[in-house]
Design a protein around this motif. Structure first.
Motif, short mmCIF file in Angstrom:
data_model
loop_
_atom_site.label_atom_id
_atom_site.label_comp_id
_atom_site.label_asym_id
_atom_site.label_seq_id
_atom_site.Cartn_x
_atom_site.Cartn_y
_atom_site.Cartn_z
N PRO A 104 0.84 -1.20 0.00
CA PRO A 104 0.00 0.00 0.00
C PRO A 104 0.88 1.25 0.00
O PRO A 104 2.01 1.22 0.52
N TRP A 105 0.39 2.35 -0.53
CA TRP A 105 1.20 3.57 -0.61
C TRP A 105 1.52 4.13 0.77
O TRP A 105 2.43 4.94 0.92
N THR A 106 0.79 3.69 1.80
CA THR A 106 1.00 4.17 3.16
C THR A 106 2.17 3.48 3.86
O THR A 106 2.57 3.90 4.95
N VAL A 107 2.73 2.46 3.25
CA VAL A 107 3.81 1.70 3.87
C VAL A 107 5.17 2.30 3.50
O VAL A 107 5.49 2.46 2.33
N GLY A 108 5.93 2.62 4.54
CA GLY A 108 7.30 3.11 4.36
C GLY A 108 8.27 2.09 4.92
O GLY A 108 7.89 0.97 5.28
N HIS A 109 9.54 2.50 5.03
CA HIS A 109 10.58 1.59 5.54
C HIS A 109 10.24 1.08 6.94
O HIS A 109 10.38 -0.11 7.23
N LYS A 110 9.77 1.98 7.80
CA LYS A 110 9.47 1.63 9.19
C LYS A 110 8.35 0.58 9.27
O LYS A 110 8.45 -0.39 10.03
#
Length: 82
Positions: free
Chosen positions: A15-21
């Protein structure tokens, strides 16, 4: 000196909301992570919807493969060896 088996996984359909963290947070339950990277578009700064996770041991991979479906922030993600 012991050899280290590095396991690198491709993770797609993020999902576009997922980053490295968030990527690291999801996969840490399977084992110790070397790196967790989401690929972003350099021009827009938006996620390209995929990334890579790297582990040091085979046990983490076995745990991931044992779980048939992986749900991250409402989307089923695709996981393959890179």
């Amino acid at each position: 000196m012991a050899t280290v088996n590095r396991i690198k996984l491709f993770v797609g359909n993020l999902p576009w909301t997922v980053g490295h963290k968030e990527l690291r947070g999801y996969f840490k339950e399977f084992g110790r992570i070397n790196s967790a990277t989401v690929i972003f578009d350099r021009k827009t700064g938006l996620s390209k919807g995929y990334g890579f996770v790297q582990f040091n041991n085979l046990t983490a991979l076995q745990k991931i493969e044992a779980q048939q479906k992986h749900l991250l922030e409402g989307s089923y993600i695709n996981i393959q060896k890179a």
